[in-house]
Write a protein that holds these residues in place. Sequence first.
Motif, PDB file in Angstrom:
ATOM      1  N   ALA A 103      18.546   5.186  -5.158  1.00 19.35           N
ATOM      2  CA  ALA A 103      17.453   4.855  -6.076  1.00 19.35           C
ATOM      3  C   ALA A 103      16.147   4.678  -5.325  1.00 19.35           C
ATOM      4  O   ALA A 103      16.101   4.044  -4.264  1.00 19.35           O
ATOM      5  N   LEU A 104      15.084   5.249  -5.897  1.00 17.36           N
ATOM      6  CA  LEU A 104      13.735   5.109  -5.363  1.00 17.36           C
ATOM      7  C   LEU A 104      12.844   4.295  -6.295  1.00 17.36           C
ATOM      8  O   LEU A 104      11.845   3.720  -5.848  1.00 17.36           O
ATOM      9  N   GLY A 105      13.185   4.295  -7.579  1.00 21.38           N
ATOM     10  CA  GLY A 105      12.342   3.635  -8.572  1.00 21.38           C
ATOM     11  C   GLY A 105      13.131   2.755  -9.513  1.00 21.38           C
ATOM     12  O   GLY A 105      14.358   2.883  -9.635  1.00 21.38           O
ATOM     13  N   MET A 106      12.405   1.863 -10.177  1.00 17.76           N
ATOM     14  CA  MET A 106      13.035   0.863 -11.035  1.00 17.76           C
ATOM     15  C   MET A 106      12.061   0.506 -12.155  1.00 17.76           C
ATOM     16  O   MET A 106      10.939   0.039 -11.893  1.00 17.76           O
ATOM     17  N   ASN A 107      12.467   0.791 -13.366  1.00 21.18           N
ATOM     18  CA  ASN A 107      11.650   0.460 -14.537  1.00 21.18           C
ATOM     19  C   ASN A 107      10.226   1.011 -14.446  1.00 21.18           C
ATOM     20  O   ASN A 107       9.233   0.305 -14.666  1.00 21.18           O
ATOM     21  N   GLY A 108      10.122   2.282 -14.105  1.00 22.54           N
ATOM     22  CA  GLY A 108       8.841   2.961 -14.155  1.00 22.54           C
ATOM     23  C   GLY A 108       7.945   2.787 -12.955  1.00 22.54           C
ATOM     24  O   GLY A 108       6.777   3.200 -12.998  1.00 22.54           O
ATOM     25  N   GLU A 109       8.441   2.209 -11.865  1.00 27.98           N
ATOM     26  CA  GLU A 109       7.630   2.049 -10.668  1.00 27.98           C
ATOM     27  C   GLU A 109       8.530   2.165  -9.447  1.00 27.98           C
ATOM     28  O   GLU A 109       9.754   2.058  -9.561  1.00 27.98           O
ATOM     29  N   GLY A 164       0.819  -1.205   0.000  1.00 26.57           N
ATOM     30  CA  GLY A 164       0.000   0.000   0.000  1.00 26.57           C
ATOM     31  C   GLY A 164       0.849   1.250   0.000  1.00 26.57           C
ATOM     32  O   GLY A 164       0.527   2.245  -0.668  1.00 26.57           O
ATOM     33  N   SER A 165       1.955   1.208   0.725  1.00 24.00           N
ATOM     34  CA  SER A 165       2.878   2.340   0.746  1.00 24.00           C
ATOM     35  C   SER A 165       3.506   2.549  -0.630  1.00 24.00           C
ATOM     36  O   SER A 165       3.650   3.692  -1.087  1.00 24.00           O
ATOM     37  N   ARG A 166       3.863   1.447  -1.295  1.00 21.49           N
ATOM     38  CA  ARG A 166       4.432   1.550  -2.659  1.00 21.49           C
ATOM     39  C   ARG A 166       3.424   2.185  -3.608  1.00 21.49           C
ATOM     40  O   ARG A 166       3.773   3.058  -4.411  1.00 21.49           O
ATOM     41  N   ARG A 167       2.185   1.733  -3.537  1.00 21.59           N
ATOM     42  CA  ARG A 167       1.167   2.283  -4.436  1.00 21.59           C
ATOM     43  C   ARG A 167       0.945   3.764  -4.175  1.00 21.59           C
ATOM     44  O   ARG A 167       0.729   4.547  -5.110  1.00 21.59           O
ATOM     45  N   ALA A 168       1.016   4.151  -2.902  1.00 21.30           N
ATOM     46  CA  ALA A 168       0.781   5.555  -2.553  1.00 21.30           C
ATOM     47  C   ALA A 168       1.886   6.471  -3.054  1.00 21.30           C
ATOM     48  O   ALA A 168       1.673   7.683  -3.185  1.00 21.30           O
ATOM     49  N   VAL A 169       3.065   5.919  -3.322  1.00 22.09           N
ATOM     50  CA  VAL A 169       4.163   6.747  -3.838  1.00 22.09           C
ATOM     51  C   VAL A 169       3.784   7.384  -5.165  1.00 22.09           C
ATOM     52  O   VAL A 169       4.114   8.535  -5.458  1.00 22.09           O
ATOM     53  N   GLY A 170       3.069   6.625  -5.999  1.00 25.54           N
ATOM     54  CA  GLY A 170       2.667   7.147  -7.298  1.00 25.54           C
ATOM     55  C   GLY A 170       3.816   7.179  -8.286  1.00 25.54           C
ATOM     56  O   GLY A 170       4.812   6.470  -8.144  1.00 25.54           O
ATOM     57  N   ASP A 171       3.664   8.016  -9.295  1.00 27.17           N
ATOM     58  CA  ASP A 171       4.683   8.101 -10.347  1.00 27.17           C
ATOM     59  C   ASP A 171       5.923   8.829  -9.848  1.00 27.17           C
ATOM     60  O   ASP A 171       5.825   9.868  -9.192  1.00 27.17           O
ATOM     61  N   LEU A 172       7.066   8.278 -10.175  1.00 23.08           N
ATOM     62  CA  LEU A 172       8.343   8.929  -9.884  1.00 23.08           C
ATOM     63  C   LEU A 172       8.863   9.506 -11.196  1.00 23.08           C
ATOM     64  O   LEU A 172       9.667   8.904 -11.900  1.00 23.08           O
TER      65      LEU A 172
END
Length: 496
Positions: free
Chosen positions: A328-334, A177-185
């Motif tokens: 790094a916070l994101g990887m391949n668009g998520e 749920g926390s990952r989903r709440a991050v949204g687009d990076l």
Amino acid sequence: MKRWTAALTGILGVAAALAAGHLVAALVGPTASPFLAVGNTAIDFTPGPLKDFAIRAFGVHDKLVLLVGMAVVLLAVAVAAGLLSRRSALPGTVLAVALGLVGVAAVLHRPDLGQLAVLAPVAAGVAGVLVFRWLHGLAAHPGRASASRRGFLLAAGASAVAGVAGRFLGTRTDVEGSRRAVGDLTPAEPAPPIPDGADFAADGTPGFITRNEDFYRVDTALSVPRLRAEDWVLRVHGMVDRELTLRYGDLRDRPLVERTITMTCVSNEVGGPYTSTANFVGVPLRDVLLEAGVRAGADQLFSTSADGWTAGTPVDVVLEEDRGALIALGMNGEPLPVEHGFPARLVVPGLYGFVSATKWVVDLELTTFEARSSYWLDRGWGQRAPIKVMSRIDRPKGLSAVRGRVVVAGVAWAQPVGVAKVEVRVDGGGWQPTRLSTAVNGSTWRMWRVELDLAPGAHTVECRATDGAGSTQPSERVDPVPDGATGWHSIFFTVE
């Protein structure tokens, strides 16, 4: 006492211990579960060569194999405890106490657990002894058969309920749920698009970008740390002018950059699979360190994971302006997948992962190699660990049969200077050039292919790469320890 009754008594006693420990661990720290704590400690004390064997033999399933092996050993101990206690509960009680003490020692060894975590193995030991002695008392009296059966069923049911409850409570942190709440990076500085011709996937090489679910994973985490972005804090301290405390939002609000990077594990043997490429999004590590102000003399960036694992990265490398090191916070668009380090990890191109790729990173200390020694350095691995030029044959497969004209294809890497050429030779003959895929950047792999007219029969093909600085992959076979394998990859196949 009958043998099967005695064995079942031992099994249920151990099951009750594990369930109680798992339940209490859900309240004081999931990795305090005695089963996991002992497993993690076993990983820490496993000799390097044995770890390498496990990675070679079982790949990403090495941890599952360890857990299954531990379960089998515990089952054997439980049965032995029961059989040794057919006449008296004392032998089984002693074994139960011994298992509890092993759990306590394992928890005390873990750097990621506090003092309260010892409650989990203590609870396990107490539950194991009490349940075992209770069941033993019931089973030791032939006239109480019905009570004995009810007791066995009750112990089994209670253990199952406690284990499930521990599992539920231990995973109650809503990381996804926390990952989903991050949204687009969305990066302020996106990576250049991958050009046409960057791979030869149609000829058997990997696709240029590795999907997150296919990206190799080699680490020591028996259970993946579960951190929410909103709870995550990164401390930057040590030999700095000003200490920094950064939360996820602090990094998220900075201008993000995207970089295409190939990562490689030092455990990769010649021809091995542990190399993958992704588009990483994050904050330049160099910028954060310069903001903190690195003091003269600091030669090691000592990073610590949420599970206590540590790595030491050369400071001069991460401060290189063109190196491209990231938090790094994101990887391949998520956002980073949980198993690949969510909420944040380090990615330093050109260094093997054991000194450059700390997942679930929570602490960065500027120090010296003399003052601090990291996890793998303590175990005899290298200090600086630059990635060596390497190539691999992906097609044809070894021992395969090929018809008609032979296409040989593979991949090469030499981060951060890139691959300049790849050559092949057949049956020990002269070296022939191959066609290289379109280059992306020096910190990524490069595919290659060549077509060969070969007579029917058995053949051996070897490959070697040369990097952008002119260094050619050496022929001598060297094991991964201490700083990466070398040697020419070769395959044997038959032309029909």
